[in-house]
Design a protein around this motif. Structure first.
Motif, PDB file in Angstrom:
ATOM      1  N   LEU A   1     -37.402  68.954  12.733  1.00 33.79           N
ATOM      2  CA  LEU A   1     -36.729  68.304  13.841  1.00 33.79           C
ATOM      3  C   LEU A   1     -37.145  66.850  14.023  1.00 33.79           C
ATOM      4  N   SER A   2     -38.259  66.466  13.414  1.00 39.05           N
ATOM      5  CA  SER A   2     -38.751  65.100  13.553  1.00 39.05           C
ATOM      6  C   SER A   2     -38.035  64.182  12.565  1.00 39.05           C
ATOM      7  N   LEU A   3     -37.716  62.968  13.014  1.00 36.74           N
ATOM      8  CA  LEU A   3     -37.078  61.966  12.169  1.00 36.74           C
ATOM      9  C   LEU A   3     -38.109  60.945  11.718  1.00 36.74           C
ATOM     10  N   GLY A   4     -37.859  60.313  10.577  1.00 36.43           N
ATOM     11  CA  GLY A   4     -38.776  59.309  10.066  1.00 36.43           C
ATOM     12  C   GLY A   4     -38.901  58.091  10.956  1.00 36.43           C
ATOM     13  N   THR A   5     -37.950  57.914  11.870  1.00 39.33           N
ATOM     14  CA  THR A   5     -37.987  56.771  12.785  1.00 39.33           C
ATOM     15  C   THR A   5     -38.614  57.117  14.129  1.00 39.33           C
ATOM     16  N   ASP A   6     -39.006  58.374  14.333  1.00 39.86           N
ATOM     17  CA  ASP A   6     -39.634  58.773  15.593  1.00 39.86           C
ATOM     18  C   ASP A   6     -40.981  58.073  15.762  1.00 39.86           C
ATOM     19  N   SER A   7     -41.299  57.724  17.002  1.00 40.39           N
ATOM     20  CA  SER A   7     -42.540  57.016  17.298  1.00 40.39           C
ATOM     21  C   SER A   7     -43.371  57.801  18.302  1.00 40.39           C
ATOM     22  N   ALA A   8     -44.499  57.223  18.694  1.00 44.48           N
ATOM     23  CA  ALA A   8     -45.349  57.849  19.704  1.00 44.48           C
ATOM     24  C   ALA A   8     -44.589  58.048  21.010  1.00 44.48           C
ATOM     25  N   VAL A   9     -43.760  57.078  21.373  1.00 41.63           N
ATOM     26  CA  VAL A   9     -42.983  57.179  22.608  1.00 41.63           C
ATOM     27  C   VAL A   9     -41.990  58.323  22.513  1.00 41.63           C
ATOM     28  N   THR A  10     -41.336  58.472  21.359  1.00 44.38           N
ATOM     29  CA  THR A  10     -40.401  59.584  21.146  1.00 44.38           C
ATOM     30  C   THR A  10     -41.111  60.918  21.318  1.00 44.38           C
ATOM     31  N   THR A  11     -42.284  61.041  20.695  1.00 47.98           N
ATOM     32  CA  THR A  11     -43.039  62.293  20.750  1.00 47.98           C
ATOM     33  C   THR A  11     -43.497  62.594  22.171  1.00 47.98           C
ATOM     34  N   LEU A  12     -43.920  61.574  22.889  1.00 43.28           N
ATOM     35  CA  LEU A  12     -44.344  61.768  24.272  1.00 43.28           C
ATOM     36  C   LEU A  12     -43.191  62.277  25.122  1.00 43.28           C
ATOM     37  N   MET A  13     -41.971  61.780  24.873  1.00 46.39           N
ATOM     38  CA  MET A  13     -40.803  62.176  25.664  1.00 46.39           C
ATOM     39  C   MET A  13     -40.290  63.562  25.287  1.00 46.39           C
ATOM     40  N   THR A  14     -40.260  63.866  23.970  1.00 45.70           N
ATOM     41  CA  THR A  14     -39.668  65.132  23.516  1.00 45.70           C
ATOM     42  C   THR A  14     -40.661  66.279  23.482  1.00 45.70           C
ATOM     43  N   GLY A  15     -41.949  65.972  23.321  1.00 45.94           N
ATOM     44  CA  GLY A  15     -42.955  67.024  23.249  1.00 45.94           C
ATOM     45  C   GLY A  15     -42.878  67.846  21.984  1.00 45.94           C
ATOM     46  N   GLN A  16     -42.382  67.249  20.897  1.00 47.70           N
ATOM     47  CA  GLN A  16     -42.319  67.977  19.635  1.00 47.70           C
ATOM     48  C   GLN A  16     -42.481  67.006  18.475  1.00 47.70           C
ATOM     49  N   GLY A  17     -42.875  67.559  17.317  1.00 51.40           N
ATOM     50  CA  GLY A  17     -43.044  66.715  16.146  1.00 51.40           C
ATOM     51  C   GLY A  17     -43.834  67.400  15.069  1.00 51.40           C
ATOM     52  N   VAL A  18     -44.157  66.628  14.028  1.00 50.75           N
ATOM     53  CA  VAL A  18     -44.987  67.115  12.933  1.00 50.75           C
ATOM     54  C   VAL A  18     -46.273  66.284  12.919  1.00 50.75           C
ATOM     55  N   CYS A  19     -47.074  66.444  11.891  1.00 51.15           N
ATOM     56  CA  CYS A  19     -48.405  65.840  11.896  1.00 51.15           C
ATOM     57  C   CYS A  19     -48.379  64.329  12.132  1.00 51.15           C
ATOM     58  N   ARG A  20     -47.436  63.623  11.504  1.00 51.03           N
ATOM     59  CA  ARG A  20     -47.374  62.174  11.694  1.00 51.03           C
ATOM     60  C   ARG A  20     -47.124  61.818  13.158  1.00 51.03           C
ATOM     61  N   ASP A  21     -46.323  62.634  13.851  1.00 48.10           N
ATOM     62  CA  ASP A  21     -46.009  62.372  15.249  1.00 48.10           C
ATOM     63  C   ASP A  21     -47.228  62.607  16.137  1.00 48.10           C
ATOM     64  N   TYR A  22     -47.964  63.675  15.870  1.00 47.64           N
ATOM     65  CA  TYR A  22     -49.209  63.930  16.602  1.00 47.64           C
ATOM     66  C   TYR A  22     -50.163  62.747  16.418  1.00 47.64           C
ATOM     67  N   ALA A  23     -50.313  62.308  15.178  1.00 55.51           N
ATOM     68  CA  ALA A  23     -51.236  61.209  14.886  1.00 55.51           C
ATOM     69  C   ALA A  23     -50.805  59.932  15.605  1.00 55.51           C
ATOM     70  N   HIS A  24     -49.507  59.626  15.572  1.00 59.35           N
ATOM     71  CA  HIS A  24     -49.016  58.414  16.229  1.00 59.35           C
ATOM     72  C   HIS A  24     -49.291  58.427  17.732  1.00 59.35           C
TER      73      HIS A  24
END
Length: 265
Positions: free
Chosen positions: A139-162
Protein backbone atom coordinates in the motif's frame (compact mmCIF):
# COMPACT_ATOMS: atom_id res chain seq x y z
CA UNK A 1 29.21 -13.43 14.63
CA UNK A 2 29.06 -14.77 11.09
CA UNK A 3 26.40 -13.61 8.66
CA UNK A 4 25.72 -14.55 5.04
CA UNK A 5 23.87 -12.22 2.66
CA UNK A 6 22.93 -12.36 -1.00
CA UNK A 7 20.88 -10.58 -3.64
CA UNK A 8 19.73 -11.69 -7.09
CA UNK A 9 18.22 -9.17 -9.51
CA UNK A 10 17.03 -9.83 -13.07
CA UNK A 11 16.52 -6.60 -15.00
CA UNK A 12 14.85 -6.10 -18.39
CA UNK A 13 16.86 -3.32 -20.02
CA UNK A 14 15.34 -1.19 -22.77
CA UNK A 15 17.92 0.98 -24.53
CA UNK A 16 21.37 1.91 -23.32
CA UNK A 17 21.04 2.81 -19.65
CA UNK A 18 23.26 4.11 -16.86
CA UNK A 19 22.70 1.87 -13.82
CA UNK A 20 23.72 2.59 -10.22
CA UNK A 21 23.44 -0.18 -7.63
CA UNK A 22 23.68 -0.10 -3.84
CA UNK A 23 23.44 -3.76 -2.86
CA UNK A 24 26.89 -4.57 -1.46
CA UNK A 25 27.88 -4.41 2.19
CA UNK A 26 29.21 -1.01 3.21
CA UNK A 27 32.94 -0.27 3.32
CA UNK A 28 33.07 -0.62 7.13
CA UNK A 29 31.62 -4.16 7.14
CA UNK A 30 34.26 -6.89 7.73
CA UNK A 31 33.99 -9.45 4.92
CA UNK A 32 35.71 -12.81 4.64
CA UNK A 33 34.42 -13.28 1.09
CA UNK A 34 32.42 -11.36 -1.48
CA UNK A 35 31.26 -11.84 -5.07
CA UNK A 36 29.47 -9.33 -7.33
CA UNK A 37 28.67 -10.29 -10.95
CA UNK A 38 26.81 -8.53 -13.76
CA UNK A 39 26.01 -10.75 -16.78
CA UNK A 40 24.07 -10.10 -19.97
CA UNK A 41 23.85 -12.37 -22.99
CA UNK A 42 27.05 -14.25 -22.10
CA UNK A 43 28.93 -11.03 -21.46
CA UNK A 44 30.24 -10.08 -18.01
CA UNK A 45 30.26 -6.39 -17.11
CA UNK A 46 32.76 -4.72 -14.82
CA UNK A 47 31.19 -1.98 -12.73
CA UNK A 48 32.93 1.11 -11.42
CA UNK A 49 32.88 1.27 -7.62
CA UNK A 50 32.27 4.64 -5.97
CA UNK A 51 32.43 5.06 -2.19
CA UNK A 52 30.58 8.01 -0.64
CA UNK A 53 31.48 9.89 2.54
CA UNK A 54 29.31 7.57 4.65
CA UNK A 55 31.11 4.47 3.35
CA UNK A 56 28.28 3.30 1.08
CA UNK A 57 29.58 1.49 -2.00
CA UNK A 58 27.89 2.34 -5.29
CA UNK A 59 28.48 0.25 -8.42
CA UNK A 60 27.88 1.95 -11.75
CA UNK A 61 27.76 0.51 -15.27
CA UNK A 62 26.20 1.10 -18.67
CA UNK A 63 24.06 -1.80 -19.90
CA UNK A 64 22.54 -2.44 -23.31
CA UNK A 65 19.03 -3.76 -24.17
CA UNK A 66 18.30 -7.25 -22.92
CA UNK A 67 18.19 -9.24 -19.68
CA UNK A 68 20.82 -8.23 -17.14
CA UNK A 69 21.46 -10.69 -14.31
CA UNK A 70 22.95 -9.28 -11.11
CA UNK A 71 24.31 -11.62 -8.45
CA UNK A 72 25.83 -10.65 -5.09
CA UNK A 73 26.88 -12.76 -2.12
CA UNK A 74 29.08 -12.09 0.89
CA UNK A 75 30.13 -13.59 4.21
CA UNK A 76 30.44 -11.16 7.12
CA UNK A 77 32.81 -11.98 9.97
CA UNK A 78 32.68 -9.97 13.18
CA UNK A 79 31.40 -6.47 13.79
CA UNK A 80 31.71 -3.38 11.61
CA UNK A 81 34.32 -0.82 12.57
CA UNK A 82 33.14 2.44 14.10
CA UNK A 83 33.75 5.57 12.08
CA UNK A 84 34.00 9.11 13.38
CA UNK A 85 31.10 11.45 12.65
CA UNK A 86 32.15 14.98 11.77
CA UNK A 87 30.32 18.08 12.90
CA UNK A 88 29.27 18.65 9.29
CA UNK A 89 27.67 15.20 9.08
CA UNK A 90 25.81 15.73 12.34
CA UNK A 91 24.48 19.06 11.07
CA UNK A 92 23.41 17.45 7.76
CA UNK A 93 21.39 14.84 9.64
CA UNK A 94 19.58 17.55 11.61
CA UNK A 95 18.16 19.19 8.50
CA UNK A 96 14.82 18.39 6.85
CA UNK A 97 15.12 16.22 3.73
CA UNK A 98 12.85 15.11 0.91
CA UNK A 99 11.15 12.25 2.78
CA UNK A 100 11.86 13.39 6.35
CA UNK A 101 10.21 16.79 6.74
CA UNK A 102 11.18 17.50 10.32
CA UNK A 103 10.03 21.09 9.91
CA UNK A 104 6.48 19.92 9.09
CA UNK A 105 6.24 17.59 12.11
CA UNK A 106 8.00 20.01 14.44
CA UNK A 107 4.91 21.11 16.37
CA UNK A 108 3.61 17.59 16.98
CA UNK A 109 7.05 16.30 17.97
CA UNK A 110 7.55 19.10 20.48
CA UNK A 111 4.14 18.47 21.97
CA UNK A 112 4.41 14.67 21.96
CA UNK A 113 7.93 14.38 23.38
CA UNK A 114 8.19 17.53 25.51
CA UNK A 115 10.83 17.26 28.24
CA UNK A 116 12.50 14.11 26.86
CA UNK A 117 16.12 13.85 25.68
CA UNK A 118 18.88 11.34 25.00
CA UNK A 119 18.07 7.64 25.32
CA UNK A 120 14.66 8.31 26.85
CA UNK A 121 13.65 10.38 23.82
CA UNK A 122 14.89 7.80 21.29
CA UNK A 123 12.95 5.01 23.03
CA UNK A 124 9.82 7.18 23.21
CA UNK A 125 9.94 8.00 19.48
CA UNK A 126 10.52 4.32 18.68
CA UNK A 127 7.53 3.28 20.81
CA UNK A 128 5.30 5.98 19.33
CA UNK A 129 5.98 4.99 15.71
CA UNK A 130 5.76 1.26 16.50
CA UNK A 131 2.35 1.70 18.15
CA UNK A 132 0.77 4.16 15.69
CA UNK A 133 1.89 2.77 12.32
CA UNK A 134 0.66 -0.54 10.88
CA UNK A 135 2.97 -2.54 8.62
CA UNK A 136 1.10 -2.79 5.30
CA UNK A 137 3.06 -4.21 2.34
CA UNK A 138 1.79 -3.17 -1.07
CA UNK A 139 0.00 0.00 0.00
CA UNK A 140 2.99 2.31 0.39
CA UNK A 141 4.12 4.40 -2.59
CA UNK A 142 7.71 5.33 -3.40
CA UNK A 143 6.76 8.99 -3.04
CA UNK A 144 5.30 8.61 0.47
CA UNK A 145 7.05 10.65 3.15
CA UNK A 146 7.14 10.90 6.93
CA UNK A 147 4.17 13.28 6.79
CA UNK A 148 2.19 10.78 4.68
CA UNK A 149 2.94 7.99 7.16
CA UNK A 150 2.00 10.15 10.13
CA UNK A 151 -1.37 10.95 8.50
CA UNK A 152 -2.23 7.45 7.19
CA UNK A 153 -0.75 5.35 9.99
CA UNK A 154 0.50 2.70 7.57
CA UNK A 155 3.61 1.83 5.60
CA UNK A 156 6.60 -0.43 5.17
CA UNK A 157 10.08 -0.30 6.68
CA UNK A 158 11.19 2.80 4.74
CA UNK A 159 8.11 4.67 5.98
CA UNK A 160 8.74 3.71 9.61
CA UNK A 161 12.35 4.85 9.26
CA UNK A 162 11.36 8.17 7.66
CA UNK A 163 8.89 9.00 10.42
CA UNK A 164 11.37 8.11 13.18
CA UNK A 165 14.02 10.28 11.52
CA UNK A 166 11.70 13.26 11.04
CA UNK A 167 10.52 13.19 14.65
CA UNK A 168 14.04 12.87 16.04
CA UNK A 169 15.37 15.73 13.89
CA UNK A 170 12.45 17.86 15.04
CA UNK A 171 13.69 17.22 18.59
CA UNK A 172 17.25 18.29 17.66
CA UNK A 173 18.66 14.74 17.47
CA UNK A 174 20.72 13.96 14.32
CA UNK A 175 19.10 11.00 12.59
CA UNK A 176 19.90 9.14 9.39
CA UNK A 177 18.49 6.43 7.12
CA UNK A 178 20.21 3.06 6.75
CA UNK A 179 19.53 0.36 4.16
CA UNK A 180 20.62 -3.09 5.29
CA UNK A 181 20.41 -6.85 5.03
CA UNK A 182 18.29 -8.23 7.89
CA UNK A 183 18.62 -11.88 8.95
CA UNK A 184 15.28 -13.38 10.07
CA UNK A 185 13.30 -10.60 8.40
CA UNK A 186 9.80 -11.73 7.35
CA UNK A 187 9.01 -11.18 4.55
CA UNK A 188 12.66 -11.25 3.43
CA UNK A 189 13.74 -8.19 1.45
CA UNK A 190 16.14 -5.29 1.64
CA UNK A 191 15.40 -3.61 4.97
CA UNK A 192 15.50 0.00 6.19
CA UNK A 193 16.04 1.37 9.68
CA UNK A 194 16.81 4.72 11.30
CA UNK A 195 19.89 5.60 13.32
CA UNK A 196 19.97 8.24 16.09
CA UNK A 197 23.11 10.11 17.15
CA UNK A 198 23.27 10.14 20.96
CA UNK A 199 26.30 11.01 23.09
CA UNK A 200 28.70 10.69 20.16
CA UNK A 201 27.50 7.32 18.82
CA UNK A 202 24.91 6.06 16.33
CA UNK A 203 22.17 3.71 17.56
CA UNK A 204 19.68 1.66 15.52
CA UNK A 205 15.98 2.45 15.73
CA UNK A 206 13.73 -0.09 14.00
CA UNK A 207 10.12 0.67 14.85
CA UNK A 208 8.91 -2.23 12.65
CA UNK A 209 10.35 -4.65 15.24
CA UNK A 210 10.61 -7.19 12.37
CA UNK A 211 14.30 -8.17 12.70
CA UNK A 212 16.89 -8.41 15.48
CA UNK A 213 18.97 -5.24 15.33
CA UNK A 214 22.20 -6.94 16.39
CA UNK A 215 22.39 -8.99 13.18
CA UNK A 216 21.79 -6.22 10.61
CA UNK A 217 24.40 -5.69 7.87
CA UNK A 218 24.80 -2.12 6.62
CA UNK A 219 24.47 -1.47 2.88
CA UNK A 220 24.00 2.29 2.53
CA UNK A 221 23.58 5.34 4.75
CA UNK A 222 22.04 8.71 3.92
CA UNK A 223 19.53 11.44 4.69
CA UNK A 224 16.58 9.30 3.57
CA UNK A 225 15.63 6.66 0.99
CA UNK A 226 16.60 8.94 -1.88
CA UNK A 227 20.27 8.43 -0.91
CA UNK A 228 20.01 4.67 -0.40
CA UNK A 229 18.03 3.17 -3.30
CA UNK A 230 19.24 -0.33 -4.22
CA UNK A 231 18.88 0.67 -7.89
CA UNK A 232 18.68 3.95 -9.74
CA UNK A 233 19.11 4.58 -13.46
CA UNK A 234 19.31 7.30 -16.09
CA UNK A 235 18.35 6.98 -19.75
CA UNK A 236 16.55 4.03 -21.31
CA UNK A 237 14.08 1.95 -19.32
CA UNK A 238 14.49 -0.74 -16.66
CA UNK A 239 12.03 -3.38 -15.49
CA UNK A 240 12.67 -5.53 -12.42
CA UNK A 241 11.48 -8.99 -13.47
CA UNK A 242 12.86 -10.88 -10.48
CA UNK A 243 14.46 -10.13 -7.13
CA UNK A 244 15.55 -12.46 -4.36
CA UNK A 245 17.24 -11.34 -1.13
CA UNK A 246 18.59 -13.64 1.59
CA UNK A 247 20.25 -12.99 4.95
CA UNK A 248 21.34 -15.47 7.61
CA UNK A 249 23.09 -15.05 10.96
CA UNK A 250 24.90 -17.60 13.08
CA UNK A 251 23.45 -15.85 16.11
CA UNK A 252 19.76 -15.16 15.51
CA UNK A 253 19.74 -12.22 17.91
CA UNK A 254 16.65 -13.52 19.71
CA UNK A 255 15.59 -11.60 22.78
CA UNK A 256 16.30 -8.17 21.27
CA UNK A 257 15.12 -5.59 23.81
CA UNK A 258 13.90 -2.67 21.72
CA UNK A 259 13.92 -0.40 24.76
CA UNK A 260 17.72 -0.47 24.92
CA UNK A 261 20.10 1.32 22.57
CA UNK A 262 21.96 -0.94 20.14
CA UNK A 263 24.59 -0.13 17.53
CA UNK A 264 24.56 -1.60 14.05
CA UNK A 265 26.86 -4.61 13.95
Amino acid sequence: MQRAVSAELDLDIGGSVDLIFQITAAQSVPLSSERLVFEQGGRTYTATEIVDQAGSRLHRLTAEPGLLEVRYEAIVEGRASETRTSDLEAITYLRPSRYCQSDEVFTQARRQFRGLSGEELVVAVDDFVASTVTYTPGLSLGTDSAVTTLMTGQGVCRDYAHLVIALLRAMDVPARYTACYAPDLVPMDFHAVAEAYVDGAWYVVDATRLAPRGTLVRIATGRDAADCAFLSYHGGSVGLSRMRVTAWAGDDGSGDDFRTLTRLA
